[in-house]
Design a protein around this motif. Structure first.
Motif, short mmCIF file in Angstrom:
data_model
loop_
_atom_site.label_atom_id
_atom_site.label_comp_id
_atom_site.label_asym_id
_atom_site.label_seq_id
_atom_site.Cartn_x
_atom_site.Cartn_y
_atom_site.Cartn_z
N ILE A 1 0.81 -1.25 0.05
CA ILE A 1 0.00 0.12 0.14
C ILE A 1 1.02 1.24 0.00
CG2 ILE A 1 -1.56 1.34 1.41
CD1 ILE A 1 -3.00 -1.37 2.36
N GLN A 2 2.11 1.29 0.78
CA GLN A 2 2.79 2.33 0.92
C GLN A 2 3.55 2.80 -0.50
OE1 GLN A 2 5.03 1.03 4.42
NE2 GLN A 2 4.25 2.69 5.57
N GLU A 3 3.97 1.41 -0.99
CA GLU A 3 4.55 1.56 -2.30
C GLU A 3 3.61 2.24 -3.59
OE1 GLU A 3 6.13 -1.63 -5.78
OE2 GLU A 3 6.43 -2.01 -3.61
N GLN A 4 2.47 1.68 -3.44
CA GLN A 4 1.19 2.24 -4.43
C GLN A 4 1.09 3.76 -4.18
OE1 GLN A 4 0.01 0.28 -6.70
NE2 GLN A 4 -1.08 2.00 -7.56
N ILE A 5 1.25 4.25 -2.60
CA ILE A 5 0.87 5.54 -2.52
C ILE A 5 2.03 6.40 -2.99
CG2 ILE A 5 1.19 7.37 -0.65
CD1 ILE A 5 -0.35 5.50 1.29
N ILE A 6 3.23 6.19 -3.01
CA ILE A 6 4.46 6.57 -3.57
C ILE A 6 4.25 6.77 -5.05
CG2 ILE A 6 6.90 6.47 -3.92
CD1 ILE A 6 7.03 5.24 -1.02
N ASN A 7 3.62 5.76 -5.84
CA ASN A 7 3.65 5.55 -7.05
C ASN A 7 2.42 6.30 -7.78
OD1 ASN A 7 6.26 4.32 -7.58
ND2 ASN A 7 5.41 2.51 -7.04
N THR A 8 1.62 6.98 -7.00
CA THR A 8 0.29 7.42 -7.62
C THR A 8 0.65 8.87 -7.85
OG1 THR A 8 -1.07 5.76 -6.22
CG2 THR A 8 -2.03 7.97 -6.93
N TRP A 9 0.48 9.07 -9.13
CA TRP A 9 0.48 10.45 -9.58
C TRP A 9 -0.60 10.93 -10.34
CZ3 TRP A 9 4.72 13.68 -8.40
CH2 TRP A 9 5.88 13.06 -7.59
N GLU A 10 -1.56 10.07 -10.69
CA GLU A 10 -2.74 10.46 -11.46
C GLU A 10 -3.85 10.35 -10.70
OE1 GLU A 10 -2.34 11.81 -14.71
OE2 GLU A 10 -0.37 11.53 -14.53
N PRO A 11 -5.03 11.00 -10.91
CA PRO A 11 -4.75 12.39 -11.61
C PRO A 11 -3.99 13.18 -10.72
CG PRO A 11 -7.00 12.13 -10.63
CD PRO A 11 -6.28 10.86 -10.27
N PRO A 12 -3.28 14.30 -11.48
CA PRO A 12 -2.52 15.47 -10.76
C PRO A 12 -3.47 16.26 -9.86
CG PRO A 12 -2.61 15.86 -13.18
CD PRO A 12 -3.30 14.54 -12.89
N ASN A 13 -2.73 16.74 -9.01
CA ASN A 13 -3.37 18.04 -8.06
C ASN A 13 -3.96 18.93 -9.18
OD1 ASN A 13 -3.02 16.91 -5.55
ND2 ASN A 13 -0.93 17.53 -5.42
N ALA A 14 -4.69 19.59 -8.72
CA ALA A 14 -5.39 20.86 -9.45
C ALA A 14 -4.31 21.75 -9.28
CB ALA A 14 -6.68 21.27 -8.84
N PRO A 15 -4.37 22.90 -10.28
CA PRO A 15 -3.38 23.95 -10.12
C PRO A 15 -3.64 24.76 -8.90
CG PRO A 15 -4.38 23.87 -12.43
CD PRO A 15 -5.26 22.68 -11.56
N SER A 16 -4.88 24.78 -8.55
CA SER A 16 -4.95 25.58 -7.31
C SER A 16 -4.37 24.93 -6.13
CB SER A 16 -6.60 25.87 -6.88
OG SER A 16 -7.40 24.73 -6.87
N THR A 17 -4.48 23.74 -5.97
CA THR A 17 -3.93 22.61 -4.99
C THR A 17 -2.39 22.72 -5.02
OG1 THR A 17 -5.88 21.18 -5.31
CG2 THR A 17 -3.85 20.41 -3.99
N ILE A 18 -1.96 22.84 -6.31
CA ILE A 18 -0.60 22.88 -6.37
C ILE A 18 0.24 24.22 -5.94
CG2 ILE A 18 1.37 22.97 -7.86
CD1 ILE A 18 -0.05 20.86 -9.86
N LYS A 19 -0.65 25.26 -6.20
CA LYS A 19 -0.40 26.62 -5.64
C LYS A 19 -0.38 26.62 -4.05
CE LYS A 19 -1.39 31.42 -6.33
NZ LYS A 19 -2.28 32.47 -6.81
N LYS A 20 -1.31 25.93 -3.50
CA LYS A 20 -1.67 26.19 -2.07
C LYS A 20 -0.49 25.38 -1.45
CE LYS A 20 -4.69 23.88 0.94
NZ LYS A 20 -6.15 23.37 1.24
#
Length: 152
Positions: free
Chosen positions: A107-126
């Motif tokens: 489960i931890q490995e899957q958390i590390i390898n999850t990139w999709e869907p990416p964070n929203a631009p507003s989340t990235i900014k925050k």
């Protein structure tokens, strides 16, 4: 020809043969600063939260894929380890502990390898980064396992 589980049981030191259950995931004691449970955040990310709820979170499954992608191997490993423990007259709860550690790691490995869907631009900014599920690493470090004896 190998021995059956039933024939192993007859030869067991019954103090070492225990039936149990292993739970892996997020438990109520794990919380973010502010008190929100990691389990609730994990569930929101695993299944998503619809926009009409006020907060849109797209599904980012990480628990189900960790188990599904490794299901056959996990079943075979558990079966093999139990048979060996019974044959060697070892504590069967250790088998569950080892199994819990393995699933926790998947489960931890899957958390590390999850990139999709990416964070929203507003989340990235925050947050200042695009790292779904792991910006604070609280969720990653909160994956735990517990074994519980259900029959002695």
């Amino acid at each position: 020809m190998g021995m059956s589980v039933r024939s192993y049981r007859k030869k067991l030191d019954t103090t070492k043969y225990k039936e149990g259950i292993c739970r892996v995931g997020f438990f109520e004691s794990s919380k973010y600063e502010g008190g929100k449970t990691v389990a609730s955040v994990a569930a929101a990310n695993e299944f998503g939260v619809p926009k009409d709820s006020g907060e849109r979170i797209p599904p980012r499954p990480f628990m189900r894929p960790a188990i599904h992608q490794n299901k056959t191997q996990l079943i075979e490993t558990l079966r093999s380890k139990y048979r060996q423990a019974l044959k060697d007259n070892e504590d069967t709860m250790k088998v569950l502990n080892d199994f819990g550690i393995k699933v926790q790691g998947l489960i931890q490995e899957q958390i590390i390898n999850t990139w999709e869907p990416p964070n929203a631009p507003s989340t990235i900014k925050k947050k200042g980064l695009n790292a779904p599920l792991r910006d604070t690493r609280v969720m990653l470090h909160s994956v735990q396992h517990q074994e519980e004896e259900i029959r002695k």
